[in-house]
Structures are given as C-alpha cells and as structure tokens.
Motif scaffolding. Structure first.
Motif, mmCIF file in Angstrom:
data_model
loop_
_atom_site.group_PDB
_atom_site.id
_atom_site.type_symbol
_atom_site.label_atom_id
_atom_site.label_comp_id
_atom_site.label_asym_id
_atom_site.label_seq_id
_atom_site.Cartn_x
_atom_site.Cartn_y
_atom_site.Cartn_z
ATOM 1 N N TRP A 189 12.873 -5.819 1.026
ATOM 2 C CA TRP A 189 13.145 -6.964 0.148
ATOM 3 C C TRP A 189 14.310 -6.692 -0.804
ATOM 4 C CZ3 TRP A 189 13.043 -5.615 -4.942
ATOM 5 C CH2 TRP A 189 12.366 -4.409 -5.265
ATOM 6 N N ARG B 145 10.015 -8.380 10.491
ATOM 7 C CA ARG B 145 11.347 -8.865 10.927
ATOM 8 C C ARG B 145 12.211 -7.698 11.399
ATOM 9 N NH1 ARG B 145 14.171 -12.628 6.521
ATOM 10 N NH2 ARG B 145 15.901 -12.356 7.980
ATOM 11 N N SER C 76 5.325 -11.079 1.765
ATOM 12 C CA SER C 76 6.762 -11.018 2.018
ATOM 13 C C SER C 76 7.232 -9.580 2.245
ATOM 14 C CB SER C 76 7.543 -11.670 0.872
ATOM 15 O OG SER C 76 7.479 -10.861 -0.281
ATOM 16 N N ASP D 272 9.024 -8.691 5.938
ATOM 17 C CA ASP D 272 10.357 -8.100 6.116
ATOM 18 C C ASP D 272 10.310 -6.937 7.100
ATOM 19 O OD1 ASP D 272 11.530 -9.905 4.403
ATOM 20 O OD2 ASP D 272 11.323 -8.608 2.637
ATOM 21 N N LEU E 122 17.979 -5.211 5.786
ATOM 22 C CA LEU E 122 17.622 -6.072 6.920
ATOM 23 C C LEU E 122 18.886 -6.745 7.484
ATOM 24 C CD1 LEU E 122 14.942 -6.696 8.290
ATOM 25 C CD2 LEU E 122 14.603 -8.570 6.684
ATOM 26 N N LYS F 234 17.364 -8.459 0.680
ATOM 27 C CA LYS F 234 17.166 -7.926 2.041
ATOM 28 C C LYS F 234 18.435 -7.280 2.606
ATOM 29 C CE LYS F 234 14.042 -11.875 2.788
ATOM 30 N NZ LYS F 234 12.846 -11.347 2.127
#
Lengths: 278, 278
Positions: B187, B228, B221, B225, B194, B191
């Motif tokens: 996060w 993801r 969340s 992440d 990411l 992000k």
C-alpha cells in the motif's frame, strides 16, 4: 613489580578480548544442578525474559523442556518473540540437558527398538519415575527459589520426550498445567504408554489441564499409534482436559518440532490477552 | 603499588564475573560496520555455524535479514536447527539492525500512512536506493572478506522490509538468489512497488531466482494488494523465477513471520540434499 602489573593488565585485556560482543538480549544461562535423586549433576539452559521496570515484579510461567540440547534455542526464540508481541505472556524456559536420554525419557525398560530388534543402546531405558521425581522434588523448587514464578507450568517433549510428557500426564496429572507431546514414541515397550492411557484416562484427576499432541510423516505404525491415542482422548470426553491434535504430513520426525512447538504455544495461550494476570 | 595490583585483580575478576555462562553453541556476534554510503555506523548480528573439522572449509550461503533487531533470534534458531538435521545447508545469517527503518526500508518518499493520513514519522522515507547500495557495495564485501562464503545469497524482509525485498528484486534482480517478502506493505506510497512490478516484471533479467511472499490476516486492502501482486507474478509466467505465495489467515501481521519464515526456508531449499554442493 612493573612486570606483574603489565601481566595483570594483559590478563585483563585478554579476558575482555576473548569475550566477543554477543547478541543476547535475553539471559540464556547455563546452570548446573546436583540431583540427589538421580545422583548426578544436571545441566540446564534457562532463558529469563528482560522485563520493563514496570513489569519487573511479574510472576512468570515456566516451560520445562525435555531434550533441551536440541530444542532450547527454538523455544527460546518463539517465547521471546511471541511475548514481545503480546501473543503469549513472558515466561521462563528451562531446557533440561540430557545425560542418558534413553534412561530418563522412557517409562519402562525395553531393549527393543522401533523395528522390534534388540538394541543395546536401550538397555538403560525405564527411568521416567526417578527423572520425574527429580523434576518435581529438585528442579521445580530450584527454579521457583531462583526466579519469581507463577503457578503455571508447562511440560514439553518430542519423541521419547513426548512419551515422557504423556506418562507424566497419566501418573502426575496435576504437576503441570499444560502438556506438549510432539510425535510421542508410543510404539516403545509394546505400546506401554498407549496401554497406560487406556487404563488411567477414565479416572484421571484433572483440573483444566491442556494437552497438545501431534505426528509428522513417520511411517505407518508410528502414526497409527498416535491416531489410536487421539481416539482414546476423544472417546474419553474429559471435561477438564482441553486437547488439540495436529498432523504434519509435510514434516519429518525431526523437522516437525518447528511448526508443532509453535502451534502448541498458540493453542495453550489461544485465550490469553495481554492484560491477563497469568 | 600493592593497591593498584589488587585493583587490577579486582577488575580482572569482575570482567570474568560479569560474563555468566551462556547458552551459545553458535557464534552470534555483534559487528559494527562503518558505511561511507550511508555516512553512519551500522550494527549487525552475525550467526556463523560451528562446523565439524571435516566440513570446516565449506563455503557457506548467506542470508541477509532486514529488521535484524526483531527477527534475528528466530531465523538464527531455524537455520541452526534445520541445518543440524540436514534439511537445509549450514549458512551464515546477517541481521541488519535498523537505525531509521522508515528511511532504509521504503522505495520512495511518502508521508501518508496506511490510513492515508499524514504521519510525521514517515518524513525520512524513501532511502531504499542508498540502503541497497550499502548492502551491495559495503556489507556484502565485508561479510565475504570475513567468512568463507559461497555465491548463494538470500534477502529476507517483513512489512517495510518486504517491499524493500521486492524493490530489490525489481531493481537489482541478480543481486540475490532468493527473495523473501513476508506481508510486504504494498500500500505504501500509492502502491509504488505494485506499479513498479507491473512495469518492470516483463523485462526482468532473472537467472533462476526464487521468491517467497505471503500475507497474514491484515485488513482487506493490505491483503488485496498482495493478492494483486500474486496475480502479476502468475500472469508473468517468468521461466527463471520460481515463486510461492502463502496466506496465513490465523496469523496477525506480527505473528505471521514465525510460520512464514519457516515455510520460506523450506521452499527455497525444497530440492536441497545433504550432499549438494551449496
């Protein structure tokens, strides 16, 4: 005289030099305790948590660990880390170092190994009674005199240490508040502890003890005996024994203690909160 | 003069007396390394295995551990125990002690915390680049000069240490052979890591690296992440990256490192055999 001073200074600096700075933010002390019962000196590894001054007077639970020479480092790390993050309370770990583990950690004499063959290294087996007497009459008073302990005591063992833990539960059920038996060698001496469980479990005088037991990927009959033990426990429907059984199919007899000791600590303290008294 | 001698003898005996016998069958040394890159002294905990004389000349892998002050004891215990039972090879553990962990263990500057609020304790964030340069140009040469090391190097981190590990994989993919990211704080900084993964993963120059990443029971969340990230890794179908993702729904952000670091070590060395060279 000057030489003597130089020499003493040299000794002094040598002493300092021989002691490298060590990572040691807990006290992992080595103690030597003479046992009259066993007529021998016993070595102990003891980890005592460093408490904040506000908590310095806290009475601490004690975990007594069999096979200390193998598992102390692991349990010491778990307990230090988990208590730091307030998942379990701070506690003292006493690792009992083996002298003759086959003798101390077996409930009766048998010279037959897992394959049913005579094994001369088993000839001293059968010393659980004097060993547990040592724990009760000498080791516990020693630890309780030296540190501020609470009433809570845990006994933990693996393999032969596992049957010793179970034998202690069956013969001295109130000596500990929680018992951990990782892959107990229930095959030993014609399934001595399994038969003892069958016989004693129904009458066992329990007072909210906890019991964790487990098995790894050992071969069929080893695991089957633990499964049989699990059936006896479940059939017993003991109101005053909270128990958990876990299987570790991906772990060998020797790697299983790593996840199993962790799960055992989490099980014993699953209802513990940081503001609990013990 | 006599008083001086007595005084020196006193000092000498004090030095001895202040060093209780400690449980320490490995060398857990505290080192101080001056970093020109970071312009500061850095403290390191280093565990070196005690090898049999026959194996004394073995070149050892090195595990570099972020947040050493929190996780060194645990990793040191795992590695000592697992290598003793020949589940993994003996290796050196280097725990890097944090000075300003927000600075060292974040990939870019952002003062927003997990809730999106400005947090003044984040103002030094964004120091991954100089920190990883320190690791590569100063720490590794220091360790490699001091010990007999093999070419195998592992980087391990948790939380901010986890995004640092992933940032290192994305920006210096060949610096380590294996990367461990326990609950990486993906996060952080809108992000950042990411997005970097999305951008860099397809072109990453890999040579059979291994990657373990995981998440605990952090709130939605945080976990989303990591999920993801997992999708990006799986979508990437990278031939030269062996990866494993594990979720620990029963573990909090702070208890997860215990089972996750264990699983990470088992994953990295799942194909290792005691007679392997490395």
């Amino acid at each position: 005289m000057r030489y003597l001073i130089v020499f003493l200074l040299f000794i002094s600096s040598q002493v300092t030099a021989q002691v490298p700075a060590l990572y040691n933010h807990v006290s992992n002390e080595v103690h030597l305790l003479h046992s009259k019962v066993l007529q021998q000196d016993r070595q102990l590894y003891i980890q005592v948590p460093h408490l904040d001054s506000a908590a310095a007077n806290t009475a601490l639970p004690v975990l007594y660990l069999l096979d200390g020479e193998n598992h102390f480092h692991l349990l010491a790390a778990y307990i230090e880390y988990l208590s730091h993050w307030q998942v379990i309370p701070p506690m003292i770990v006493v690792g009992i170092i083996s002298v003759d583990r086959v003798k101390d950690l077996t409930p009766t004499n048998s010279v037959l190994n897992f394959s049913g063959k005579v094994d001369s290294s088993y000839k001293t087996s059968g010393g659980n009674e004097p060993f547990l007497t040592f724990v009760q009459q000498e080791l516990m008073p020693y630890v309780e005199a030296k540190y501020k302990t609470s009433a809570v005591k845990i006994l933990a063992g693996h393999s032969f240490g596992g049957i010793t833990t179970l034998n202690c539960l069956l013969t001295r059920p109130s000596l500990f508040d929680a018992y951990i038996a990782i892959s107990p060698s229930l095959w030993f001496a014609n399934k001595f502890v399994l038969h003892l469980t069958e016989k004693r479990l129904p009458q066992l005088a329990l007072a909210n003890q906890k019991l964790f037991y487990s098995v790894g990927n050992e071969d069929g009959s080893f695991r089957q005996d633990v499964v049989r033990f699990d059936r006896l426990i479940k059939k017993g429907r003991l109101k005053n024994l909270e128990h958990r059984y876990k299987e570790y199919p991906a772990e060998s007899h020797m790697s299983e203690p790593i996840p199993a000791y962790y799960d055992a600590l989490r099980f014993i303290y699953k209802d513990w909160k940081p503001d609990s008294v013990k």
